[in-house]
Design an enzyme around this catalytic site. Sequence first.
Site, PDB file in Angstrom:
ATOM      1  N   ASP A   1      31.207  31.536  27.647  1.00 28.08           N
ATOM      2  CA  ASP A   1      32.425  31.273  28.822  1.00 28.08           C
ATOM      3  C   ASP A   1      33.572  31.485  28.206  1.00 28.08           C
ATOM      4  O   ASP A   1      33.841  30.769  27.177  1.00 28.08           O
ATOM      5  CB  ASP A   1      31.835  29.828  29.182  1.00 28.08           C
ATOM      6  CG  ASP A   1      32.791  29.867  30.702  1.00 28.08           C
ATOM      7  OD1 ASP A   1      32.357  30.063  31.799  1.00 28.08           O
ATOM      8  OD2 ASP A   1      33.907  28.920  30.485  1.00 28.08           O
ATOM      9  N   LEU A   2      34.480  32.206  28.815  1.00 25.85           N
ATOM     10  CA  LEU A   2      35.835  32.310  28.398  1.00 25.85           C
ATOM     11  C   LEU A   2      36.710  30.900  28.774  1.00 25.85           C
ATOM     12  O   LEU A   2      36.583  30.240  29.858  1.00 25.85           O
ATOM     13  CB  LEU A   2      36.764  33.433  29.135  1.00 25.85           C
ATOM     14  CG  LEU A   2      35.631  34.829  28.977  1.00 25.85           C
ATOM     15  CD1 LEU A   2      36.676  35.973  29.385  1.00 25.85           C
ATOM     16  CD2 LEU A   2      35.567  35.045  27.594  1.00 25.85           C
TER      17      LEU A   2
ATOM     18  N   ASP B   1      33.607  34.575  34.630  1.00 28.71           N
ATOM     19  CA  ASP B   1      33.895  34.735  33.030  1.00 28.71           C
ATOM     20  C   ASP B   1      32.518  34.396  32.385  1.00 28.71           C
ATOM     21  O   ASP B   1      32.774  33.863  31.054  1.00 28.71           O
ATOM     22  CB  ASP B   1      35.237  34.141  32.900  1.00 28.71           C
ATOM     23  CG  ASP B   1      34.934  32.525  33.056  1.00 28.71           C
ATOM     24  OD1 ASP B   1      34.313  32.042  33.714  1.00 28.71           O
ATOM     25  OD2 ASP B   1      35.900  31.950  32.446  1.00 28.71           O
TER      26      ASP B   1
END
Length: 848
Positions: A724-725, A767
Amino acid sequence: MSAPPHTDDDARIAALARLGILDTPPEERFDRITRLTARLLDTPIALVSLVDEHRQWFKSSVGLDVREASREISFCAHAIAGDDEVMVVPDATEDLRFHDNPFVTAEPGIRFYAGHVIHDPHGVAVGTLCTIDRRPRQLDDEGRAVLADLAAMVEDELARTDELNRILRLDDEERATTTLLDALDEGLMMIGRDGHVVQWNRRAEQILGLSAGDLLDRTVEDPRWNTVHADESPWDPTDHPASVVLRTGVEAPEQTIGIHRDGERRWLRMRCRPVLDSGGHVTSVVVAFSDITEDLEARATSAALTERLRAAIDHSPVGTALADRLGRFTYVNAAYAELLARSADELVGRPAPEQIHPDDVGVGADEITELMVGARRELMLELRVLDADGRTKHVRVHANRLEPATPQAAFLIQVEDVTVASELSLALHRNEAIARVSLEALDEGVMLVGTDHRVHLMNPAAEHILGTDRDGIATRLRSGAPTTTTEDGRPIPIGERAVDQAFATGRPVRDRVLRWERDDGRHVLLRLTALPTELVGGTPGAVIAVTDITERRALELELERYGILFEHANDIITVIGEDGQVLYASPSNGRVLGYGNGWRHPQGVLGLVHPDDLPAAQVELAALIDGEVDRRDSFTVRVRDANGNWRHLECVGVNLLHEPAVRGVVLTSRDVTDRQRLLEQLAHRASHDRLTDLPNRTVLTDQLTAAVARSSRSGGRIALCYLDLDGFKAVNDTHGHAAGDKLLIEVADRIRGAIRAGDTPGRIGGDEFVVILDPVFGEDHAVRAAGRIRDAILGEDGLHADGVRCGVSVGVAISRPGDQPDELTARADAALYASKAGGRCSVELATD
């Protein structure tokens, strides 16, 4: 001195054009680099110079107030043509290449120049980052290193430009694909793994008469479809072709299905094809269908018309036959066979001239030759023939050349028995009473008319054909207004009528075709002959003979209509012999595949088939030739066209080897190349994320299920990474979703470059990304692999978008014996949350 040309200047200029950067406004991202270059190297001028075909154009400039200059006087053109990445000119006034250059002798008075070549993302030299001074100087190693680093920064910005252009092109392609799917005449639906309708085109809504809302909540087994088989029996919902394909993974053959729409039955031609993942498992089903209700109704009407036409020919009192190009009978109706006192089977295959009386063999020889070679389309002859019992009969022969001709039907031949009419003139001289009896028996209408238009004699056949009596004929002949018309409806004035011309010239007028209106209002077509003669007492008159050709002409027009329809059909009609050789190919063969008329492949029809499709095509063709199946289902093969391209043809075959008029297998082929290409594209879109082209959630779920099952059987282990960004929301908020999408594409590319061949990457939304590591050899191995992916995403300079930096958190879970996919997913998700809570940009291993 002009710069030498680049080794491949055309390719270099094309690469520069693809960047789409020429003549664009100044941008801060490039200006920042030129300002930094001038400051670090202590020069008054710095440029990002792109070398076009006839000019050098400055994307960014510091200390020079021009946007472009001629390539002929360009220092940078010399730099990109050299072998070194950096070109340095310590003093231009002492360099033979530049001492007389206008930039040296006039403003800006260049003495020192240093330029580092810059490349596009594919390594093609497009220009330089250069720095310029008005005094002579040197560039030491540290200065070269600084210039190289700054040039690399320019190349990074060019790569960003190229990537943005690629995103825009992808958007254009996506819109074009959607437009193509919506413009397709076939309905297309995508059925998900759970049986729900997940995607469709506009044509599907139109054909089914359903709105998007109606389709969205339906499954393939929904009873509201109310489908029936071609024989009107209802479908078991679980036996629907799409349901069967979901269960078996095997493509369903084309089938006819009935549905209810707007209160009426509509018929669809449907084909279902599975979409498989790399492991061979079904992820979805593509359903293609078209409304064939009107086609079926037209086919039924055409079949009925054909049967009526065949019955009319078979039972017509007019002798009718078809002959091939050599004049041999291929079809003979009952009336023709009866005329020659033979059976139709005896005559088929025998040459037509064989029955001509020996004394009349040469009659009309020139006209017959002209008809055979195509110099004329029709002819009419009167001659004698011998029947099977040796009796002589007088016949009138009408022969027409058929266009387009087929091997079985090149000529249409019709005969009338005019024996009685031919002998009538002799009988008139011998015995008037016998003549009257003969006239009564004739099927041909005969009249004796005087120049005063009084009818002296009219046999029953004439009254029947003309629909009036003697007085009615006389009244029409004396009328001052036209009473007949030509075949196409043009009135025939007095003086141009056959009877009037025969009276005026004293010569016969033969075989004039006209349209006649009977007293009952019905119109008939007549063939009329007027023969001048002397009546009783020596007064002038004429013998008028009329024949009703209404039915015959309708038959000729019907045959011509069928020929035209056949010639201009879009489908390819191919007739194949028992040896696999092509006996006939319709004109559409040239339009679809591009082969010339009459061209044949030396290996027969199979010589054009793609090698991968050849075994299946051989089985299909052999089954048709051997008569093992009465083919109704279609099959699809790839065939090479005249330009060397592979075309997808959908084929339906029927064995007509037993039919004397055909004697071959008839193959009807339709070009479905565009449909096939769109189906494949639709299948890919259903299983991949549209932005990053990574596998989507559906595919990842199937891949994970298969990997868990495989590791349980083998005793091996797999790992699931959730990524996960961190800080991604700030990119969208600051620079917009276009910048965010560009960053997600870059992350996807970095993930692809960091995994092994057996690993599976994917995007599950926003994301969030997933990687299935298959196999792993313990916790340390899994953590190292996950760390490698994290490091690849962050890169040497970090992950950022126009100054907004992002991180990435990773959660890793390793499979255990007896694990289920959802258990492994839950542990990886928990590890991801632990990574975010622990400071982010870390790799966290699930521990419970």
